[in-house]
Design an enzyme around this catalytic site. Structure first.
Site, PDB file in Angstrom:
ATOM      1  N   LYS A 128      45.833  -3.584  -5.751  1.00 52.30           N
ATOM      2  CA  LYS A 128      44.746  -3.596  -6.734  1.00 52.30           C
ATOM      3  C   LYS A 128      45.246  -3.409  -8.160  1.00 52.30           C
ATOM      4  O   LYS A 128      44.619  -3.891  -9.105  1.00 52.30           O
ATOM      5  CB  LYS A 128      43.732  -2.496  -6.393  1.00 52.30           C
ATOM      6  CG  LYS A 128      43.033  -2.684  -5.059  1.00 52.30           C
ATOM      7  CD  LYS A 128      42.073  -1.553  -4.754  1.00 52.30           C
ATOM      8  CE  LYS A 128      42.810  -0.274  -4.385  1.00 52.30           C
ATOM      9  NZ  LYS A 128      43.515  -0.376  -3.094  1.00 52.30           N
ATOM     10  N   GLU A 152      43.343 -12.090  -2.555  1.00 53.43           N
ATOM     11  CA  GLU A 152      42.105 -11.888  -1.816  1.00 53.43           C
ATOM     12  C   GLU A 152      41.993 -10.484  -1.219  1.00 53.43           C
ATOM     13  O   GLU A 152      40.924  -9.879  -1.204  1.00 53.43           O
ATOM     14  CB  GLU A 152      41.990 -12.929  -0.697  1.00 53.43           C
ATOM     15  CG  GLU A 152      40.706 -12.843   0.103  1.00 53.43           C
ATOM     16  CD  GLU A 152      39.460 -13.061  -0.738  1.00 53.43           C
ATOM     17  OE1 GLU A 152      38.686 -12.093  -0.897  1.00 53.43           O
ATOM     18  OE2 GLU A 152      39.265 -14.177  -1.246  1.00 53.43           O
ATOM     19  N   LYS A 227      38.197  -1.948  -7.801  1.00 54.91           N
ATOM     20  CA  LYS A 227      37.627  -3.116  -7.122  1.00 54.91           C
ATOM     21  C   LYS A 227      36.447  -3.692  -7.890  1.00 54.91           C
ATOM     22  O   LYS A 227      36.264  -4.916  -7.948  1.00 54.91           O
ATOM     23  CB  LYS A 227      37.223  -2.733  -5.705  1.00 54.91           C
ATOM     24  CG  LYS A 227      38.413  -2.357  -4.826  1.00 54.91           C
ATOM     25  CD  LYS A 227      37.977  -1.812  -3.482  1.00 54.91           C
ATOM     26  CE  LYS A 227      39.169  -1.447  -2.617  1.00 54.91           C
ATOM     27  NZ  LYS A 227      38.759  -0.863  -1.309  1.00 54.91           N
TER      28      LYS A 227
END
Length: 355
Positions: A128, A152, A227
């Site tokens: 991330k 992804e 996120k």
């Protein structure tokens, strides 16, 4: 047939699982997908590094236990990770970055990705940090090089939330999203509903492998904040850094809060959200909410993740699935390689047709 040579940067659970997939399913992948995979390099902080142009002996390195030494016992092996040298010099055309997430500056993963992309190598990552903190820079490095930057697995593990939002919602306007993006916090809240206090629920999550030894990133919402920034930037066209996303975790929730919510017909969920405002700006936040039991995220339980998209023509569209797990996350890496192959194949077909 095309064969992609992989350099695995980091050999923890995720890249080990990818190595297992390559070792066990390569023939099947060739038949079904039209390409093969060969691991030609692996680096690891504990094991060192190994480079083999003909392919690393995956069975051998996967069998290495904590007491079995490091990669230096094999041809092409070294006790040193040599990440920069391996990324720049190993005979790989795909660098698979799966080291730890640094939420402050994304390092060393940002540098790993930068070295690979400037060398003309594709990057697939579940990390991330580089995506939330340096995606714009890293995408710019792909321009004109033919290299790809795919990520992804950075949001919902093997559940294809980014690719779904980009490719399957053509013709729709996305106005926002809200989601349960951290399985650990969702599990803890569920166990608190069952009567455990916060500390006991966290300990249980740790025992089951859902929570890290230091669960702060999960229960304080820091993981979700990364996120949310990624999804807002990729799907809503925002330019948010994680610092732009206000964040409140679940550690302050008490048994009394849980009981009161139940009495009122609601349920606490840690929700990450972003929305396009009337002036075109994007607002985002991470915070616990007591949602009605009829809410589309209320029934998401355990370590499952889910995201609901607000669209102009379809209304609310919700996707749920695994948000963690070594095999699930390794599949996300494989799906990124599939996407690279499909883009390459499409580009080649267009060139043939245009000629």
């Amino acid at each position: 047939m095309t064969v992609y040579n992989l350099a695995l940067i980091g050999f923890g659970g995720v890249n080990r699982a990818l190595a297992e997939i390559v070792a066990e399913r390569n023939d099947r992948l060739r038949e079904e997908l039209g390409f093969g995979l060969r691991v030609v390099a692996v680096t690891d902080l504990r094991l060192g590094s190994i480079v083999c142009a003909d392919g690393v002996d995956l069975d051998a390195i996967l069998a290495l236990g904590p007491e079995d030494g490091d990669f230096s016992q094999y041809e092409g092996g070294s006790p040193e990770p040599r990440n920069e040298w391996v990324i720049k010099n190993a005979p790989a055309n795909v660098v698979v970055e799966a080291t730890f997430t640094n939420p402050l500056d994304g390092e060393p993963a940002v540098s790993h990705c930068r070295w690979a992309l400037t060398s003309g190598r594709h990057v697939v990552t579940t990390n991330k940090g580089p995506v939330a903190l340096a995606a714009e820079e890293l995408k710019a490095l792909t321009a004109g090089s033919g290299a790809a930057f795919e990520f992804e697995g950075a949001v919902m593990s093997g559940t294809p939330v980014i690719r779904l939002g980009k490719r399957m919602f053509g013709g729709l306007e996305l106005t926002g999203f809200e989601g349960i993006l951290n399985g650990t916090s969702n599990y803890v809240l569920g166990r608190m509903e069952s009567g455990l206090d916060f500390d006991a629920a966290v300990r249980e999550a740790q025992e089951l492998g859902f929570a890290e030894a230091d669960p702060t990133a999960d229960v304080e919402g820091h993981d979700v904040r990364l996120k949310v920034a990624i999804l807002a930037n990729e799907l809503l066209g925002a330019r948010l850094s994680p610092a732009d996303v206000p964040c409140t975790g679940i550690s302050a929730l008490t048994a009394e809060d849980i009981d009161k919510a139940a009495e009122e017909g609601t349920r606490w969920k840690l929700i990450g959200s972003a929305r396009r405002e009337p002036d075109g700006s994007i607002s985002a936040q991470v915070a616990p909410h007591a949602v009605p039991l009829s809410h589309h995220l209320a029934g998401v339980s355990g370590a499952v993740n889910a995201v609901s998209f607000d669209t102009d023509l379809l209304g609310v569209v919700t996707i749920s699935g695994p948000g963690a797990g070594r095999l699930e996350t390794a599949y996300a890496l494989l799906s990124d390689i599939i996407a690279i192959h499909e883009a390459k194949t499409t580009s080649t077909t267009r060139c043939i047709l245009s000629s």
